[in-house]
Design an enzyme around this catalytic site. Structure first.
Site, short mmCIF file in Angstrom:
data_model
loop_
_atom_site.label_atom_id
_atom_site.label_comp_id
_atom_site.label_asym_id
_atom_site.label_seq_id
_atom_site.Cartn_x
_atom_site.Cartn_y
_atom_site.Cartn_z
N PHE A 65 0.87 -1.16 0.00
CA PHE A 65 0.00 0.00 0.00
C PHE A 65 0.91 1.22 0.00
CE2 PHE A 65 -2.71 3.23 2.05
CZ PHE A 65 -3.82 3.14 1.24
N ARG A 87 -12.54 -5.31 -5.86
CA ARG A 87 -12.05 -5.87 -4.59
C ARG A 87 -13.24 -6.18 -3.69
NH1 ARG A 87 -7.99 -2.88 -0.40
NH2 ARG A 87 -9.95 -1.81 0.02
N ASP A 110 3.24 -4.91 8.48
CA ASP A 110 1.99 -4.16 8.37
C ASP A 110 0.84 -5.17 8.31
OD1 ASP A 110 -0.29 -2.89 7.39
OD2 ASP A 110 0.85 -1.44 6.22
N TYR A 115 -9.78 -0.14 11.52
CA TYR A 115 -11.11 0.17 10.98
C TYR A 115 -11.53 -0.80 9.87
CZ TYR A 115 -7.96 3.09 8.07
OH TYR A 115 -6.92 3.56 7.32
N LYS A 116 -10.71 -1.80 9.61
CA LYS A 116 -11.09 -2.80 8.60
C LYS A 116 -11.75 -3.97 9.34
CE LYS A 116 -7.16 -1.30 5.77
NZ LYS A 116 -7.87 -0.56 4.71
#
Lengths: 411, 411
Positions: free
Chosen positions: A142, A385, A211, A236-237
């Site tokens: 990312f 996705r 990560d 928050y995922k």
């Protein structure tokens, strides 16, 4: 809109399978811990923003009205605000295989990558001298991780070398100070081999920073078991902490005394209210704290983590794989051959909790999917996705999503 | 408890004055914009955590239940989450004398000090070469600023030199890269001369970074007028944004293209959703953004800033000085001579919006004050700190606080 692209017999068979899988799902009841309208559609974007846990609204109302509005400044002590970063960290710990006292919550993922990577470079140099002047970074990462790693390299006088995770073992050398790796690739959903890569990095005398944004809450990480030194992740995922909820930082117990933060804010001082001129870092993981944490976001996360009570991460992983397997099966059955290409590995040991499908008109396709109630996201230039949060996604959702996708692609 | 220490005639006269001042106060109605129980006591700790604005609870409930719970990921666009850091910055701008487009909100004050100070050093070196190798820091600063400045010095190869603000003009040299200064001293409440210090720093070819934590929302700052280049501030004190609400960063328009952040997170990229390998900073103040902002804390702040509608900061300053004048007068009248010593300057041009009183048993005294409903705070080793937020503190509160203080000290 024609539905002719979805063979009726396959659809009927897979829909029946979905009902059976849902009926047998030991985690099915967990969906009731979230605010999800049964009629609204299928939410497959929990890998971007998790759904709202049902206990959060009342908790936050209490934090705002009573803790802030009535107790005000007294809440730093009486409502436990001051110790929340460590307390919430300990709530995350079992989900990523960490014993208590090693995780602190606060700041964004980017800021935590910065702290961890600078600290990693400093430890490598303390161990082996200043000849450690190279940082390896996952070239498929990312982007923010790469940008931050570039800044760390510049500030610490290192060279930055982007390599794929597969190339890492061959790229390690006596120059390597630190390696920044993703557990699960944000785009393809590929799961990297954390145990063996960590071991390789350590064998080279360097430090790995993992990560965990796309694995925390989706699958077992085993931080302690695999001897990971430093890790960061977002909440928050798959942890459903709410928009921009604070990230976490893991510092392995035996490295905490050596964690030399580039952001030594007063919250990480051994005596924060002593207002001392000289910085003296606190003991433990709270050395990773910086300034005053955003309490509303932090306590929303704390409430959100309560949905995990009694939920083993291994069961979540089993359901996650069953969901993604089933999605791939439904897509294969419903979508005309060649219309999409899966970027997500078939092998379970290489798969996270999402499926990425490549198709040339992905941007348009995702818009139409969302209009029909199937929410995933689009990643440029050509990736659809879909994230599968085992706590609230049902097999029936999966079948429906694949069916709507096929219809959308065929229209 | 004896009240003999407070002369009845003085008390009666000052209480009458307080009633008159409140009746004539053009800002008196603003108190109704906050959640404050009329009977509960006197809150003089708004310089640590501002009171709850009345519109915040419903706003946050909507953010949680509808924006997160129903719209979910769509809220990044539809609810304006993505642009909130700049939008909220523009709300703060008029309060600190800044035109729009120069303030971005996010992260903690400590993290923003880090960004600004590294950027300042880099600009000074771009202007004058690497001989700029010294950072001056206010030796009386809130400690976190000093700790962060130390980290910046270490990472940029500078020496760190603590000096008092008065010593800054004499300490500036062709080695000075950056100077980190406080507008108002957190402990004593002393207001420093921002225009002349800024001019002196700039004349030396260096950059000043101003910490506005104790002045933003309390008095006019005049950032644009005085040519300040970089400033940071917190939003949970006089701006009432809530516990740990995000800090702000001001980057003067003509410096934005040169702002070279040490935390180049993806939120500051020119094309954040392009997911590019190479970092290319966005235009404007949003170059100061880093990672995903904590939306709950950020939007609570946005709601809190609405209480400022139609409120000129000059009127706030006039009331602030009247409040602190009146408090000092009441203390002088009520408290036995020599029992406390004011650390806060008498001259208006040297006073912020708080009064700091030194007394040997300050810790115990503050505990007793709080038990009697007068909430200030204690700063080690011997300081009683009282903050006066003109939006909701009344002259009657001031008189009462001084009276209870005198009774407490005499008991």
């Amino acid at each position: 809109m024609s539905e002719s692209h979805v063979p009726a017999s396959a659809s009927s068979e897979l829909a029946a399978r979905a009902r059976k899988l849902d009926a047998e799902d030991g985690l099915a009841a967990l969906r009731g811990r979230f605010v999800l309208d049964e009629d609204e559609g299928v939410y497959l974007d929990g890998n971007s923003l998790g759904a709202l846990p049902a206990n959060v609204p009342d908790r936050i109302a209490d934090v705002v009205r009573r803790q802030w509005g009535e107790l005000r400044i007294r809440s730093w002590e009486e409502s436990g605000w001051w110790t929340a970063p460590e307390r919430v960290g300990d709530r995350i710990a079992p989900l990523v295989g960490a014993a208590p006292g090693q995780i602190v919550v606060g700041d964004s993922t980017s800021v935590n990558v910065f702290k961890a990577l600078v600290a990693a470079v400093r430890m490598a140099r303390e161990d082996h001298g200043d000849g450690r002047d190279e940082i390896l970074v996952d070239a498929t990462t990312f982007p923010t991780d790469g940008y931050i790693a570039g800044s760390v390299a510049r500030l610490t006088g290192c060279a930055l070398r982007p390599v794929t995770p597969a190339e890492v073992p061959g790229a390690l050398s006596s120059r390597t100070a630190a390696v920044l790796l993703n557990h699960v690739d944000y785009r393809t959903g590929r799961l990297h081999d954390l145990p063996s890569l960590t071991a390789a990095v350590h064998a080279a005398g360097a430090y790995a920073v993992w990560d965990l944004c796309h694995s925390a809450g989706a699958l077992p990480v085993g931080l302690d078991e695999h001897g990971v030194g430093l890790a960061v992740g977002c909440t928050y995922k798959y942890l459903n902490g709410g928009p921009g909820s604070p990230a976490f930082l893991y510092i392995r117990q035996d490295l905490q005394d050596r964690f030399d933060s580039p952001l030594p804010g007063w919250n990480s001082h051994a005596d924060p209210f002593g207002m001392k001129d000289v910085y003296e870092p606190a003991e433990g993981a709270l050395r990773g704290r910086v300034g005053t944490p955003g309490i509303l976001s932090l306590l929303a996360l704390e409430a959100a983590l309560e949905v995990w009570e009694g939920v083993p991460i291994e069961a979540v992983r089993a359901k996650s794989l069953a969901l993604t397997d089933f999605f791939l099966e439904c897509v294969a059955a419903y979508v005309p051959a060649g219309r999409v290409e899966s970027l997500t590995p078939v092998a379970h040991e290489e798969r996270g909790s999402q499926v990425a499908l490549r198709c040339p008109d992905a941007g348009e396709v995702m818009k139409r999917l969302i209009a029909r109630g199937v929410v995933g996201d689009f990643r440029r230039p050509d990736v659809l996705r879909f994230g599968f949060t085992p706590l609230y996604v049902r097999f029936a959702d999966v079948e429906r999503a694949a069916r709507v996708l096929a219809e959308t692609l065929g229209s």
